[in-house]
Design an enzyme around this catalytic site. Structure first.
Site, PDB file in Angstrom:
ATOM      1  CG  ASN A 189      31.206 -62.928 -27.092  1.00 56.42           C
ATOM      2  OD1 ASN A 189      30.963 -61.779 -26.724  1.00 56.42           O
ATOM      3  ND2 ASN A 189      30.417 -63.585 -27.923  1.00 56.42           N
ATOM      4  CG  ASN A 215      31.002 -65.966 -33.544  1.00 54.92           C
ATOM      5  OD1 ASN A 215      32.097 -66.134 -34.084  1.00 54.92           O
ATOM      6  ND2 ASN A 215      29.958 -65.507 -34.201  1.00 54.92           N
ATOM      7  CG  HIS A 255      26.481 -70.084 -32.860  1.00 50.55           C
ATOM      8  ND1 HIS A 255      27.807 -70.111 -33.211  1.00 50.55           N
ATOM      9  CD2 HIS A 255      26.127 -68.759 -32.876  1.00 50.55           C
ATOM     10  CE1 HIS A 255      28.242 -68.869 -33.433  1.00 50.55           C
ATOM     11  NE2 HIS A 255      27.240 -68.043 -33.230  1.00 50.55           N
ATOM     12  CE1 TYR A 308      27.512 -65.087 -28.105  1.00 55.09           C
ATOM     13  CE2 TYR A 308      27.656 -65.925 -30.337  1.00 55.09           C
ATOM     14  CZ  TYR A 308      27.525 -64.860 -29.467  1.00 55.09           C
ATOM     15  OH  TYR A 308      27.407 -63.581 -29.941  1.00 55.09           O
ATOM     16  CB  THR A 314      22.379 -61.336 -33.951  1.00 52.21           C
ATOM     17  OG1 THR A 314      22.644 -62.654 -33.462  1.00 52.21           O
ATOM     18  CG2 THR A 314      21.512 -60.597 -32.961  1.00 52.21           C
TER      19      THR A 314
END
Length: 357
Positions: free
Chosen positions: A235, A178, A175, A180, A26
Site C-alpha cells: 500500500n 500492511n 491492525h 493501513y 479479507t
C-alpha cells in the site's frame, strides 16, 4: 520437526492446545457491512486453529477501505458477529477480532456522505479501489487528521473493542501492518506531521501507543494483540528506519502486558529477532509459505529456534479448514482457488473439504 507445533501455549488468558494460528484474511462477503450465516460457518469450520483472528473489521464508517467488508461499530453489526462467535465457541475455538482502519486506503465511494478518507497526512497512496460497478477508482488525497480527529479515532477503536467483547469475541487484534492507518503514522513517507504525532520516532509511534493503551484500559491488556509488519512496502508504505521505529514501539508497549504481538515478516528478519529478545509476552510469527507443503517445516523451524511462540498462516487455513489435523497426520493439502478469494458465495469459502473420517 512438527512436534513443537503441537505443544500447548498460553496467549493472553487462554491456554491453547497447539501453536497454529489462523491469520486475518479479507474475504469481502459482508454485504452492507454485515456478516451472515456463511461467515459463521466459515469460521466454525476452522475452530481447530489454536486461535482464529478474523478478517479486518472497520471500527468506524471512515475506517472502511474495501467493498463488502464488515464493521463492528453499530448494534446490528454486533448482533451479526455474535452468531459467528457463538458458532466458533460451540466447537471449542478461540477467536479474536481484527480491528482495521485503512486510513488513506479508502474512497468516497465507500462512504454514504461521499467524504474523503482520513490519514496522518494528505498523501495519496497511488493505489486504487476495486468496485463492482465502476471498475478501479484512484485513491484520492486523504484529509489530514486534526488533533481532535486523532482523539476521535482512538475513541472509535476503543468503543469497537468494547463492541467486539459484547459480540462474544475473546479479544481484539489492532491492525498496525500492511500500510493501513496505524502503519501510516509509523512510516516517514505517509506521516509528514510536525506536531506531537510526527517528526521523530517518538512522535510517529505516539498514535499506536495511545491507541493500544486506550483499548487495553477498556477491555484488558490480556485481550489485546497488535499486528505489525516492519519494512513492509504494501500500500505504498516506505519506512526509512524500521529497526529504530519498531524497537521504540515495542519498548513503549512492553509494559502493558498485551496478549501478543503478531509480526508479519515480509522483510528484515533481524528486526523480528530483535523484537523477540525484548518482547515480554507471546509473539506470533507470520511468514509467507508457498507452496503449502513448506508450512509445517517453516513453522517447526521458527518455533524450535525460539523465534516465536506461535505461527500464523492465512491461505493455508483458507483452503484447509482442518489445517492442524492435516499437518499432524502428514496429509496432503487442498489446492486453493484464488478466483474465489474475494466476494461471491459459498464456493471457495465454506466448500473446501476436511479430511475424510
Amino acid at each position: 520437526m512438527t512436534n513443537a507445533i503441537f505443544e500447548p501455549v498460553r496467549i493472553g488468558r487462554h491456554d491453547l492446545p497447539h501453536r497454529l494460528v489462523m491469520a486475518p484474511m479479507t474475504r469481502s462477503r459482508a454485504a452492507g457491512g454485515l456478516v451472515g450465516e456463511l461467515t459463521a460457518e466459515y469460521y466454525a469450520q476452522r475452530a481447530g486453529a489454536a486461535l482464529i483472528i478474523t478478517e479486518g473489521t472497520q471500527p468506524s464508517v471512515r475506517g472502511q477501505g474495501y467493498v463488502q467488508t464488515p464493521g463492528i461499530h453499530d448494534a446490528e453489526q454486533i448482533a451479526a458477529w455474535r452468531k459467528v462467535t457463538d458458532a466458533v465457541h460451540a466447537r471449542g475455538g478461540v477467536i479474536f477480532q481484527q480491528l482495521m482502519h485503512t486510513g488513506r486506503i479508502g474512497h468516497p465511494y465507500l462512504y454514504a456522505d461521499g467524504g474523503l478518507p482520513e490519514a496522518p497526512s494528505p498523501v495519496a497512496s497511488g493505489g486504487q479501489l476495486f468496485t463492482p460497478d465502476q471498475g478501479l477508482l484512484d485513491h484520492p488525497e486523504p484529509r489530514e487528521l486534526t488533533l481532535a480527529d486523532i482523539a476521535r479515532v482512538i475513541d472509535e477503536f476503543t468503543q469497537s473493542a468494547r463492541n467486539a467483547i459484547e459480540a462474544g469475541f475473546d479479544g481484539v487484534e489492532l491492525h498496525g501492518a500492511n500500510g493501513y492507518l496505524i502503519q501510516q503514522f509509523l512510516a516517514e513517507n505517509t506521516n509528514r506531521r510536525t506536531d506531537a504525532y510526527g517528526g521523530s520516532v517518538e512522535g510517529r509511534i505516539r498514535f499506536a501507543v495511545e491507541l493500544v493503551q486506550s483499548v487495553a484500559d477498556a477491555i484488558g491488556a490480556d485481550r489485546v494483540g497488535l499486528r505489525v509488519s516492519p519494512g513492509n512496502t504494501f500500500n505504498g508504505i516506505a519506512e526509512e528506519t524500521p529497526a529504530q521505529t519498531y524497537a521504540a514501539l515495542t519498548a513503549a508497549l512492553a509494559p502493558y502486558g498485551l496478549a501478543y504481538l503478531h509480526v508479519l515478516e515480509t522483510a528484515h528478519p533481524e528486526i523480528t529477532d530483535a523484537i523477540r529478545r525484548d518482547w515480554p509476552t507471546a509473539l506470533i510469527l507470520n511468514q509467507p509459505a508457498r507452496p503449502f507443503e513448506e508450512a509445517p517445516e517453516l513453522a517447526a523451524r521458527a518455533l524450535e529456534a525460539g523465534r516465536a511462540d506461535a505461527v500464523s498462516y492465512g491461505r493455508l487455513w483458507l483452503a484447509n479448514p482442518d489445517a492442524q489435523a492435516r499437518i499432524r497426520a502428514g496429509a496432503d493439502f487442498n489446492p486453493e482457488d484464488p478466483d474465489t478469494y474475494y466476494g461471491g458465495d459459498h464456493r471457495g469459502y465454506t466448500d473446501y473439504p476436511a479430511l475424510a473420517g
